[in-house]
Design a protein around this motif. Structure first.
Motif, short mmCIF file in Angstrom:
data_model
loop_
_atom_site.label_atom_id
_atom_site.label_comp_id
_atom_site.label_asym_id
_atom_site.label_seq_id
_atom_site.Cartn_x
_atom_site.Cartn_y
_atom_site.Cartn_z
N THR A 60 0.84 -1.19 0.00
CA THR A 60 0.00 0.00 0.00
C THR A 60 0.88 1.24 0.00
OG1 THR A 60 -1.91 1.04 1.06
CG2 THR A 60 -0.21 0.20 2.52
N ASP A 61 0.26 2.40 -0.22
CA ASP A 61 0.97 3.67 -0.18
C ASP A 61 1.35 3.97 1.27
OD1 ASP A 61 1.88 6.23 -1.28
OD2 ASP A 61 0.22 7.05 -0.10
N SER A 117 0.36 7.57 3.28
CA SER A 117 -1.05 7.70 3.68
C SER A 117 -1.43 6.64 4.71
CB SER A 117 -1.97 7.62 2.45
OG SER A 117 -1.88 6.36 1.84
N TYR A 118 -0.88 5.45 4.60
CA TYR A 118 -1.17 4.40 5.58
C TYR A 118 -0.65 4.78 6.96
CZ TYR A 118 -1.15 -0.04 8.03
OH TYR A 118 -1.35 -1.03 8.96
N ALA A 162 0.03 7.72 8.13
CA ALA A 162 -0.66 8.89 8.67
C ALA A 162 -1.94 8.50 9.40
CB ALA A 162 -0.98 9.87 7.54
N LYS A 163 -2.56 7.39 8.99
CA LYS A 163 -3.81 6.93 9.60
C LYS A 163 -3.60 5.86 10.67
CE LYS A 163 -6.17 7.55 5.20
NZ LYS A 163 -6.79 6.85 4.09
#
Length: 77
Positions: free
Chosen positions: A53-54, A57-58, A60-61
């Motif tokens: 996955t990216d 962004s992963y 950050a969440k």
């Protein structure tokens, strides 16, 4: 962005040894089913899930501890 199949296989094997359920890889990381990855993992690819996955962004969440390997950092032991 792990490009060396042997390195990814080793990371999978170490994750298995530590009892980790899975690892997260960037989309440009070498493919899990590369024969050299499978050989280097010594069967651990059957116990550790590998997700692509990216990463920015992963992460950050993420609400979980983020563990990485760095030349300067805290030992897990």
């Amino acid at each position: 962005d792990i490009q060396n199949p042997g390195n990814l296989g080793t990371i999978i094997r170490v994750a298995d040894w530590y009892g980790l359920a899975g690892i997260i890889c960037s989309p440009t990381t070498v493919e899990l089913y590369n024969p050299k990855v499978l050989q280097a993992s010594m069967g651990s690819f059957l116990h550790v899930q590998v997700h692509y996955t990216d990463l920015p962004s992963y992460l950050a969440k993420a609400r979980l501890p983020i563990i990485g390997t760095f030349t300067s950092g805290e030992s897990l032991h």
